[in-house]
Write a protein that holds these residues in place. Structure first.
Motif, mmCIF file in Angstrom:
data_model
loop_
_atom_site.group_PDB
_atom_site.id
_atom_site.type_symbol
_atom_site.label_atom_id
_atom_site.label_comp_id
_atom_site.label_asym_id
_atom_site.label_seq_id
_atom_site.Cartn_x
_atom_site.Cartn_y
_atom_site.Cartn_z
ATOM 1 N N HIS A 44 0.880 -1.282 0.038
ATOM 2 C CA HIS A 44 -0.039 0.010 0.031
ATOM 3 C C HIS A 44 1.063 1.338 -0.094
ATOM 4 O O HIS A 44 0.489 2.331 -0.641
ATOM 5 C CB HIS A 44 -1.019 -0.174 1.123
ATOM 6 C CG HIS A 44 -2.173 -0.890 1.152
ATOM 7 N ND1 HIS A 44 -1.982 -2.314 1.354
ATOM 8 C CD2 HIS A 44 -3.162 -0.801 0.394
ATOM 9 C CE1 HIS A 44 -3.060 -2.969 1.291
ATOM 10 N NE2 HIS A 44 -3.978 -2.090 0.443
ATOM 11 N N PHE A 45 1.788 1.368 0.754
ATOM 12 C CA PHE A 45 2.720 2.452 0.672
ATOM 13 C C PHE A 45 3.597 2.619 -0.557
ATOM 14 O O PHE A 45 3.623 3.732 -1.266
ATOM 15 C CB PHE A 45 3.979 2.200 1.941
ATOM 16 C CG PHE A 45 4.912 3.506 1.771
ATOM 17 C CD1 PHE A 45 4.855 4.613 1.896
ATOM 18 C CD2 PHE A 45 5.956 3.145 1.115
ATOM 19 C CE1 PHE A 45 5.438 5.575 1.913
ATOM 20 C CE2 PHE A 45 7.188 4.178 1.014
ATOM 21 C CZ PHE A 45 6.821 5.301 1.500
ATOM 22 N N SER A 46 4.000 1.508 -0.975
ATOM 23 C CA SER A 46 4.604 1.395 -2.529
ATOM 24 C C SER A 46 3.904 2.218 -3.510
ATOM 25 O O SER A 46 4.223 2.882 -4.441
ATOM 26 C CB SER A 46 5.364 0.337 -2.790
ATOM 27 O OG SER A 46 5.872 0.241 -4.189
ATOM 28 N N GLU A 51 2.889 7.089 -6.964
ATOM 29 C CA GLU A 51 2.026 8.282 -7.265
ATOM 30 C C GLU A 51 2.752 9.471 -7.083
ATOM 31 O O GLU A 51 3.035 10.375 -8.159
ATOM 32 C CB GLU A 51 0.565 8.201 -6.510
ATOM 33 C CG GLU A 51 -0.308 7.192 -6.950
ATOM 34 C CD GLU A 51 -1.367 7.236 -6.179
ATOM 35 O OE1 GLU A 51 -1.800 8.381 -5.512
ATOM 36 O OE2 GLU A 51 -2.231 6.352 -6.055
ATOM 37 N N VAL A 52 3.296 9.465 -5.881
ATOM 38 C CA VAL A 52 4.167 10.855 -5.586
ATOM 39 C C VAL A 52 5.249 11.039 -6.233
ATOM 40 O O VAL A 52 5.358 12.116 -6.654
ATOM 41 C CB VAL A 52 4.700 10.812 -3.937
ATOM 42 C CG1 VAL A 52 5.507 12.113 -3.549
ATOM 43 C CG2 VAL A 52 3.348 10.860 -3.140
ATOM 44 N N MET A 53 5.990 10.057 -6.590
ATOM 45 C CA MET A 53 7.258 10.186 -7.691
ATOM 46 C C MET A 53 6.918 9.412 -8.996
ATOM 47 O O MET A 53 7.679 9.024 -9.795
ATOM 48 C CB MET A 53 8.300 9.467 -6.674
ATOM 49 C CG MET A 53 8.710 9.903 -5.643
ATOM 50 S SD MET A 53 10.357 9.054 -4.787
ATOM 51 C CE MET A 53 9.370 7.488 -4.216
ATOM 52 N N GLY A 54 5.758 9.865 -9.604
ATOM 53 C CA GLY A 54 5.357 9.416 -10.821
ATOM 54 C C GLY A 54 6.124 10.173 -11.829
ATOM 55 O O GLY A 54 6.029 9.435 -13.014
ATOM 56 N N PHE A 55 6.704 10.975 -11.785
ATOM 57 C CA PHE A 55 7.572 11.691 -12.728
ATOM 58 C C PHE A 55 9.078 11.127 -12.725
ATOM 59 O O PHE A 55 9.836 11.509 -13.740
ATOM 60 C CB PHE A 55 7.843 13.210 -12.283
ATOM 61 C CG PHE A 55 8.397 13.653 -11.054
ATOM 62 C CD1 PHE A 55 9.919 13.515 -10.627
ATOM 63 C CD2 PHE A 55 7.490 13.574 -9.834
ATOM 64 C CE1 PHE A 55 10.273 13.768 -9.163
ATOM 65 C CE2 PHE A 55 7.932 13.668 -8.726
ATOM 66 C CZ PHE A 55 9.255 14.070 -8.250
ATOM 67 N N LEU A 56 9.131 10.005 -11.998
ATOM 68 C CA LEU A 56 10.444 9.118 -11.822
ATOM 69 C C LEU A 56 10.494 7.905 -12.382
ATOM 70 O O LEU A 56 8.915 7.388 -12.349
ATOM 71 C CB LEU A 56 11.149 9.331 -10.566
ATOM 72 C CG LEU A 56 11.504 10.391 -9.762
ATOM 73 C CD1 LEU A 56 11.909 9.895 -8.526
ATOM 74 C CD2 LEU A 56 12.619 11.158 -10.703
ATOM 75 N N PRO A 57 11.291 7.274 -13.042
ATOM 76 C CA PRO A 57 11.188 5.904 -13.728
ATOM 77 C C PRO A 57 10.835 5.076 -12.389
ATOM 78 O O PRO A 57 11.381 5.302 -11.153
ATOM 79 C CB PRO A 57 12.545 5.617 -13.946
ATOM 80 C CG PRO A 57 13.289 6.877 -14.256
ATOM 81 C CD PRO A 57 12.575 7.772 -13.212
ATOM 82 N N ARG A 58 9.901 4.145 -12.679
ATOM 83 C CA ARG A 58 9.496 2.938 -11.605
ATOM 84 C C ARG A 58 10.487 2.632 -10.760
ATOM 85 O O ARG A 58 10.213 2.478 -9.543
ATOM 86 C CB ARG A 58 8.410 2.068 -12.315
ATOM 87 C CG ARG A 58 7.689 1.269 -11.225
ATOM 88 C CD ARG A 58 6.629 0.787 -11.670
ATOM 89 N NE ARG A 58 5.821 -0.264 -10.798
ATOM 90 C CZ ARG A 58 5.085 0.349 -9.846
ATOM 91 N NH1 ARG A 58 4.843 1.463 -10.222
ATOM 92 N NH2 ARG A 58 4.289 -0.344 -9.244
ATOM 93 N N GLY A 59 11.575 2.056 -11.308
ATOM 94 C CA GLY A 59 12.450 1.385 -10.552
ATOM 95 C C GLY A 59 13.212 2.542 -9.367
ATOM 96 O O GLY A 59 13.497 2.011 -8.390
ATOM 97 N N LEU A 60 13.642 3.577 -10.128
ATOM 98 C CA LEU A 60 14.060 4.571 -9.174
ATOM 99 C C LEU A 60 13.180 4.895 -8.081
ATOM 100 O O LEU A 60 13.517 5.350 -6.940
ATOM 101 C CB LEU A 60 14.456 5.850 -10.034
ATOM 102 C CG LEU A 60 15.227 6.986 -9.101
ATOM 103 C CD1 LEU A 60 16.561 6.454 -8.429
ATOM 104 C CD2 LEU A 60 15.576 8.116 -10.303
ATOM 105 N N ALA A 61 11.851 5.171 -8.497
ATOM 106 C CA ALA A 61 10.859 5.394 -7.283
ATOM 107 C C ALA A 61 11.020 4.553 -6.446
ATOM 108 O O ALA A 61 10.774 4.638 -4.996
ATOM 109 C CB ALA A 61 9.460 5.594 -8.055
ATOM 110 N N GLU A 62 10.899 3.344 -6.613
ATOM 111 C CA GLU A 62 11.035 2.293 -5.677
ATOM 112 C C GLU A 62 12.159 2.254 -4.724
ATOM 113 O O GLU A 62 12.231 2.179 -3.552
ATOM 114 C CB GLU A 62 10.961 0.805 -6.262
ATOM 115 C CG GLU A 62 10.581 -0.444 -5.228
ATOM 116 C CD GLU A 62 9.285 -0.290 -4.671
ATOM 117 O OE1 GLU A 62 9.048 -1.012 -3.541
ATOM 118 O OE2 GLU A 62 8.317 0.463 -5.003
ATOM 119 N N ILE A 63 13.402 2.509 -5.224
ATOM 120 C CA ILE A 63 14.548 2.600 -4.513
ATOM 121 C C ILE A 63 14.488 3.715 -3.636
ATOM 122 O O ILE A 63 14.915 3.753 -2.407
ATOM 123 C CB ILE A 63 15.935 2.742 -5.561
ATOM 124 C CG1 ILE A 63 16.088 1.435 -6.137
ATOM 125 C CG2 ILE A 63 16.994 3.114 -4.779
ATOM 126 C CD1 ILE A 63 17.163 1.482 -7.184
#
Length: 145
Positions: A44-46, A51-63
């Motif tokens: 749920h947090f991820s 969403e908050v970091m939707g402007f970043l690539p998905r992998g980078l947002a997860e890191i």
């Protein structure tokens, strides 16, 4: 009001906030859906972090979500203990400034203002500028030196 008391209040308020929210992402306070639980699990947090970091690539947002969670829990515990207080407070200011910027990019400037994220960031920076931290492990260490 006594400066040492207000400083302690700020340190404990920030420390508990960071610790509680960080641990919530790991399900420590119970599953998602409970009244006192914001996330309840990483999934749920991820989803929110992406969403908050939707402007970043998905992998980078997860890191960054993982790094932010580790940082929040670490900073929170350090502030609660009053250990490396200046550094933890400064790190909290940087961390929340990053949150505020990401929220502003994704949701508009009113989002971080409505959640007082800029205020928490400023509070972290202010706490980092204090001359000393009475009622802390830092104070005990400094007294022994």
């Amino acid at each position: 009001m006594n400066k040492a008391i207000t400083q302690l209040y700020l340190r404990l308020a920030m420390g508990s906030g960071f610790t509680i929210l960080g641990l919530d992402r790991l399900g420590v306070w119970g599953p998602n859906g409970k009244p006192w639980v914001s996330w309840g699990d990483w999934q749920h947090f991820s989803a929110y972090a992406h969403e908050v970091m939707g402007f970043l690539p998905r992998g980078l947002a997860e890191i960054l979500a993982v790094v932010a969670t580790i940082a929040e829990i670490s900073v929170g515990i350090l502030l609660l203990l009053g250990l490396f207080t200046r550094q933890a407070a400064f790190a909290s200011g940087i961390l929340t400034a990053g949150f505020a910027i990401a929220m502003a990019i994704s949701y508009g400037i009113t989002s971080p203002i409505n959640y007082s994220v800029f205020t928490v960031s400023a509070a972290g920076f202010l706490l980092s500028t204090q001359a000393g931290y009475r009622w802390s492990i830092d104070a005990l260490i400094n007294k022994k030196q």
